[in-house]
Scaffold this motif. Structure first.
Motif, mmCIF file in Angstrom:
data_model
loop_
_atom_site.group_PDB
_atom_site.id
_atom_site.type_symbol
_atom_site.label_atom_id
_atom_site.label_comp_id
_atom_site.label_asym_id
_atom_site.label_seq_id
_atom_site.Cartn_x
_atom_site.Cartn_y
_atom_site.Cartn_z
ATOM 1 N N GLY A 1 18.261 -0.524 27.823
ATOM 2 C CA GLY A 1 17.071 0.073 27.181
ATOM 3 C C GLY A 1 16.314 1.160 27.811
ATOM 4 O O GLY A 1 15.901 2.055 27.019
ATOM 5 N N LEU A 2 16.009 1.022 29.183
ATOM 6 C CA LEU A 2 15.189 2.016 29.687
ATOM 7 C C LEU A 2 16.057 3.175 29.857
ATOM 8 O O LEU A 2 15.466 4.459 29.802
ATOM 9 N N TRP A 3 17.381 3.309 29.924
ATOM 10 C CA TRP A 3 18.214 4.544 29.780
ATOM 11 C C TRP A 3 18.040 5.268 28.523
ATOM 12 O O TRP A 3 18.092 6.386 28.657
ATOM 13 N N GLU A 4 18.252 4.489 27.767
ATOM 14 C CA GLU A 4 18.128 5.211 26.087
ATOM 15 C C GLU A 4 16.816 5.849 26.275
ATOM 16 O O GLU A 4 16.693 6.926 25.634
ATOM 17 N N LEU A 5 15.787 5.237 26.864
ATOM 18 C CA LEU A 5 14.342 5.780 26.499
ATOM 19 C C LEU A 5 14.393 7.058 27.321
ATOM 20 O O LEU A 5 13.716 8.111 27.037
ATOM 21 N N TRP A 6 15.040 7.009 28.743
ATOM 22 C CA TRP A 6 14.860 8.284 29.812
ATOM 23 C C TRP A 6 15.713 9.274 29.113
ATOM 24 O O TRP A 6 15.248 10.244 29.181
ATOM 25 N N SER B 1 4.715 3.584 15.429
ATOM 26 C CA SER B 1 5.938 4.584 15.044
ATOM 27 C C SER B 1 7.157 4.429 15.861
ATOM 28 O O SER B 1 8.095 4.557 15.813
ATOM 29 N N PHE B 2 6.497 4.471 17.307
ATOM 30 C CA PHE B 2 7.428 4.369 18.188
ATOM 31 C C PHE B 2 8.425 3.283 18.142
ATOM 32 O O PHE B 2 9.779 3.517 18.340
ATOM 33 N N PHE B 3 8.069 2.239 17.966
ATOM 34 C CA PHE B 3 9.109 1.167 17.733
ATOM 35 C C PHE B 3 10.149 1.324 16.268
ATOM 36 O O PHE B 3 11.240 0.908 16.684
ATOM 37 N N ARG B 4 9.464 1.875 15.441
ATOM 38 C CA ARG B 4 10.487 2.126 14.591
ATOM 39 C C ARG B 4 11.249 3.429 14.589
ATOM 40 O O ARG B 4 12.464 3.358 14.206
ATOM 41 N N LEU B 5 10.831 4.522 15.228
ATOM 42 C CA LEU B 5 11.773 5.458 15.682
ATOM 43 C C LEU B 5 12.888 5.238 16.802
ATOM 44 O O LEU B 5 13.881 5.958 16.940
ATOM 45 N N TYR B 6 12.468 4.335 17.812
ATOM 46 C CA TYR B 6 13.390 3.912 18.671
ATOM 47 C C TYR B 6 13.756 2.350 18.751
ATOM 48 O O TYR B 6 13.521 1.480 19.565
ATOM 49 N N PRO B 7 14.402 1.907 17.763
ATOM 50 C CA PRO B 7 14.629 0.388 17.641
ATOM 51 C C PRO B 7 15.656 -0.030 18.587
ATOM 52 O O PRO B 7 15.582 -1.241 19.140
ATOM 53 N N HIS C 1 11.716 13.447 26.175
ATOM 54 C CA HIS C 1 11.183 14.601 26.059
ATOM 55 C C HIS C 1 10.677 14.226 24.302
ATOM 56 O O HIS C 1 9.709 14.871 23.963
ATOM 57 N N GLN C 2 11.431 13.745 23.798
ATOM 58 C CA GLN C 2 11.022 13.507 22.147
ATOM 59 C C GLN C 2 9.992 12.506 22.182
ATOM 60 O O GLN C 2 8.788 12.515 21.192
ATOM 61 N N VAL C 3 10.086 11.268 23.082
ATOM 62 C CA VAL C 3 8.850 10.439 23.254
ATOM 63 C C VAL C 3 7.394 11.017 23.505
ATOM 64 O O VAL C 3 6.497 10.701 22.999
ATOM 65 N N GLN C 4 7.871 11.983 24.478
ATOM 66 C CA GLN C 4 6.245 12.430 24.814
ATOM 67 C C GLN C 4 5.556 13.303 23.629
ATOM 68 O O GLN C 4 4.460 13.439 23.953
ATOM 69 N N LYS C 5 6.451 13.750 22.756
ATOM 70 C CA LYS C 5 5.690 14.529 21.886
ATOM 71 C C LYS C 5 4.784 13.800 20.535
ATOM 72 O O LYS C 5 4.046 14.272 19.912
#
Length: 304
Positions: free
Chosen positions: A65-70, A129-135, A74-78
């Motif tokens: 899960g952490l690897w997927e976020l990493w 929306s973070f949880f919807r965009l990165y399920p 760059h998209q998350v930071q926006k």
């Protein structure tokens, strides 16, 4: 050395910038308390792993899960959290920080507090929306931090099925297999009997935990290999059936060890070492099945 200095300077800059605002101070407090919970979680993980537990699957889930976020950082930071989402995140963080000293003794309560803090940080920084965009990362991290998943699944199973249904099935299957090799075994409810003694198939020996762990391992492996949903479901079904089939010779071995070979032999095969031997054999067989299904290419229909 330069990279280490740059990394340290970056961390110091982030901490310095974070303490300038109320939001930054709340998030920084949540991060520090979350790290404490994470260290306690790792300690429990290592202790359980030293006893032969398959709880390491939880660490793999969190790592994936952490690897997927990493990979998508760059998209998350926006993402920018709306004011109401930021307020909700602050409430979750402060609630977790406040409750930790009172509920830190139990594993489940630490996990819930860690969830609240981490979800609060995500909510206050990037919005709901973070949880919807990165399920997928959300699901994997939640799955990995879930306290005592085997126990919860066991309670659900026993609520939805007749009493001792799996234990009776394993006792009957074990006695049938023993008779197949010439042993006069008889199954009565959850007890497998031989002329010199008998063993009871209890909850821990019915194959449920191994089937659940195999299904979880299959899910993680399927996500890692980026298999299709249909292949993952197929492999999970195969894993469950295979785990239950492999549990039958284990019951046979435990019954014969108890009756013919003495208590020490029974304790060995019933303990963590015996369980790990069966698990290794099971995972080896299953590995080749997974690779066969994963590498299988769909047949192309021929147009006549």
């Amino acid at each position: 050395m330069k990279r280490n200095k740059q990394s340290k300077q970056t961390i110091l800059n982030l901490v310095s910038e974070g303490t300038r605002t109320g939001h930054g101070r709340i998030v920084l407090c949540g991060v520090l308390v979350g790290l404490c919970c994470f260290v306690l979680w790792l300690g429990r993980l290592l202790l359980a792993a030293s006893k032969g537990s398959a709880i390491a699957l939880m660490a793999i889930a969190v790592g994936l899960g952490l690897w997927e976020l990493w990979k998508q950082r760059h998209q998350v930071q926006k993402l920018i959290a709306p004011p109401e989402d930021r307020l909700l995140g602050h409430v979750l963080i402060l609630s977790g920080v406040t409750l930790l000293p009172f509920l830190a003794a139990e594993n489940w309560s630490r996990s819930v507090i860690f969830w609240a803090i981490m979800f609060g940080i995500a909510c206050s920084c990037w919005g709901v929306s973070f949880f919807r965009l990165y399920p997928l990362p959300t699901f994997l991290i939640t799955l990995g931090l879930f306290p005592h998943p085997n126990k919860v699944a066991g309670v659900v199973w026993r609520l939805l099925t007749p009493p001792d249904v799996l234990e009776r099935l394993m006792a009957w299957s074990g006695s049938l297999a023993l008779r197949g090799i010439g042993q006069p075994a008889i199954a009565t409810d959850t007890v497998v009997s031989l002329p010199g003694g008998a063993v009871t198939v209890a909850w821990g020996c019915n194959g449920f935990n191994m089937a659940l762990e195999m299904a979880a391992a299959t899910l993680l492996l399927g996500l890692f290999l980026k298999l299709s949903r249909s292949k993952i479901i197929l492999l999970m079904a195969i894993a469950i059936v295979l785990a239950l089939i492999f549990n039958v010779p284990r019951i046979m071995l435990l019954t014969m060890a108890s009756v013919y070979w003495g208590q020490e032999s029974f304790e060995f095969w019933h303990g963590s070492w015996g369980g790990q031997i069966f698990s290794m054999i099971l995972f080896t067989v299953y590995y080749y099945i997974v690779m066969g299904v994963a590498n299988r290419k769909p047949k192309r229909s021929q147009v006549q």
